[in-house]
Design a protein around this motif. Structure first.
Motif, mmCIF file in Angstrom:
data_model
loop_
_atom_site.group_PDB
_atom_site.id
_atom_site.type_symbol
_atom_site.label_atom_id
_atom_site.label_comp_id
_atom_site.label_asym_id
_atom_site.label_seq_id
_atom_site.Cartn_x
_atom_site.Cartn_y
_atom_site.Cartn_z
ATOM 1 N N ILE A 159 0.842 -1.202 0.000
ATOM 2 C CA ILE A 159 0.000 0.000 0.000
ATOM 3 C C ILE A 159 0.876 1.250 0.000
ATOM 4 O O ILE A 159 0.648 2.201 -0.752
ATOM 5 C CB ILE A 159 -0.946 -0.016 1.219
ATOM 6 N N GLN A 299 -5.645 -2.336 -0.213
ATOM 7 C CA GLN A 299 -6.321 -1.906 1.013
ATOM 8 C C GLN A 299 -7.628 -2.666 1.236
ATOM 9 O O GLN A 299 -7.968 -3.014 2.370
ATOM 10 C CB GLN A 299 -6.603 -0.403 0.938
ATOM 11 N N ASN A 303 -8.362 -4.704 4.555
ATOM 12 C CA ASN A 303 -9.501 -4.339 5.408
ATOM 13 C C ASN A 303 -10.353 -5.560 5.730
ATOM 14 O O ASN A 303 -10.783 -5.754 6.875
ATOM 15 C CB ASN A 303 -10.359 -3.282 4.723
#
Length: 447
Positions: A159, A299, A303
């Motif tokens: 990321i 991401q 998550n």
């Protein structure tokens, strides 16, 4: 870069230049040589298509009293030392990695030359590559909690790199090191991307994707890379998802077949045993062959893998259903449910009440279960039958929320057994509940 695995190459060097990478000239033994009057080379720890990697002692750090004065040095092979393009590639690798200041990305200190040797000075890492970790965890793979710790670290590094505008493009287990302290370190960042973006007359026109000169590793390369498309974060997303799959199963999701050769009708994806069904769709999306179907950011995967899978409301509902699960066994229910329609033909006032119960969701039913009059036992059993699968799912979720120790092992197996036993009182024929009962004696069953 591990002094306990000095015979294992760290990574394939995927550099593209207009000369063969075969080591046709006699190898140069640098062990014992001191570069720049500072770096005393002690041992060879890895080899690639264009370079060798050594462990060296930094004499300046040693004289300063540092206990571990070691660095890793990546040295361009001598047959490439006179080729400007090869030296530029080494410099680009160093500069790209130096742009990335992240705890899960290897640190590059400098790039330099000495006696016609061109080299990068990097952080020394005491650990092992992820491909070694995966081999050690065969045949079952890592438990989810342990694997997820590594997944979160790899994802954080990717990321960050993507935000910095850098795509790895050759991400694979052998390019990732797990240190003895449990920290992930990714290396060879940005090299393949730079080469793909600057493909010119010096690049080898080679269609053999198994060659170390191709700039990527076919088993982890995206369909778009294999088709010659410009690098983008979606390439890293595919490779990252393959690594997640391997950590959890010790198997490559596509049996190491290149993405542009995969036939999903013959080799469909199978969920790793250590992965929850609720997370499987997220991983499958990361493994999508075509970019337009693939998850578009790291991401999103991170998550999903870091969130609490079982909401508190469902946990509370599970407690209600377990407390209320004191009814007759399934065989008796089968006969009695046949009479349910007759019961539902009562007077209009009673019919309205029954319809209200029938229209409840599973969670609403559990909350109002005790409000169903005792004389309407058949209705209660019929509603439980209709909501059978949802109720079993809720019971399973309650099991998954039993307290675990740091290694992912349940602390209270008596509590797990009690949950299963209560649920079996209601649905004794449930294949899933009986499977959970069978697995309850195995310490790794719910990892």
């Amino acid at each position: 870069m591990d002094n306990t695995h000095s015979n294992t190459p760290i990574a394939d060097d995927k550099t593209l230049i207009g000369v063969s990478s075969n080591k046709t000239s006699a190898p140069v033994n640098l062990i014992g040589k001191c570069l720049k009057d500072r770096y005393l080379i002690e041992s060879l720890i890895g080899s690639g298509g264009m370079s060798d990697i050594y462990r060296a002692k930094d004499l300046h750090l040693e004289s300063a009293g540092i206990n571990e004065p070691y660095v890793a040095i990546k040295v361009l092979l001598q047959q490439f030392s006179s080729i400007p393009e090869a030296k530029q590639i080494l410099i680009k690798e160093a500069k790209k990695t130096q742009q990335l200041s992240h705890p899960n990305i290897i640190r590059v200190y400098d790039v330099d030359s000495h006696d016609n040797f061109h080299f990068i000075i990097m952080e020394w890492l005491d650990g092992e590559t992820l491909d070694q970790v995966i081999k050690r965890s065969k045949p079952m793979g890592l438990p989810f909690k342990g694997a997820n710790n590594l997944i979160q670290q790899i994802g954080a590094a990717l990321i960050y790199a993507h935000k910095m505008g850098i795509v790895h493009t050759d991400l694979k287990p052998s390019n990732i090191i797990l240190t003895r302290q449990g920290n992930i370190k990714i290396f060879d960042f940005g090299v393949a991307s730079a080469l793909q973006l600057n493909f010119d007359q010096y690049a080898i026109q080679n269609n053999d994707l198994s060659s170390p000169l191709s700039g990527f590793t076919p088993a982890y390369a995206s369909f778009e890379q294999l088709e010659g498309k410009a690098p983008c974060p979606a390439d890293d997303i595919f490779a990252f998802s393959c690594i997640i799959y391997e950590l959890l199963s010790c198997k490559h999701p596509y049996q190491r077949i290149a993405a542009n050769k995969v036939d999903l009708t013959k080799a469909p994806l199978k969920k790793p045993n250590h992965l929850n069904w609720f997370l499987w769709p997220s991983l499958k999306k990361g493994l999508a062959i075509h970019k337009e179907q693939r998850c578009d950011t790291i991401q999103k995967i991170i998550n999903d893998f870091s969130r609490v899978v079982w909401p508190k409301a469902l946990t509370a509902a599970a407690a209600i259903i377990i407390a209320a699960a004191t009814f007759q066994v399934y065989q008796t229910q089968q006969n009695e449910i046949k009479n349910l329609n007759a019961l539902l033909t009562l007077n209009d006032n009673e019919q309205g009440k029954l319809n209200a119960f029938k229209n409840l969701s599973t969670v609403e039913l559990l909350a109002q279960l005790d409000n169903i009059p005792t004389e309407q036992r058949l209705l209660k059993q019929g509603l439980l039958r209709e909501h059978r699968q949802s109720i079993i799912n809720i019971a399973e979720k309650r099991i998954m929320n039993v307290s675990k120790d740091p290694s992912g092992i349940y602390k209270n197996y008596d509590q797990v057994d009690l949950i299963i036993a209560d649920a079996l009182n209601v649905f004794p024929d449930s294949v899933r509940l009986n499977q959970l009962k069978s697995e309850a004696t195995k310490p790794h069953s719910y990892s």
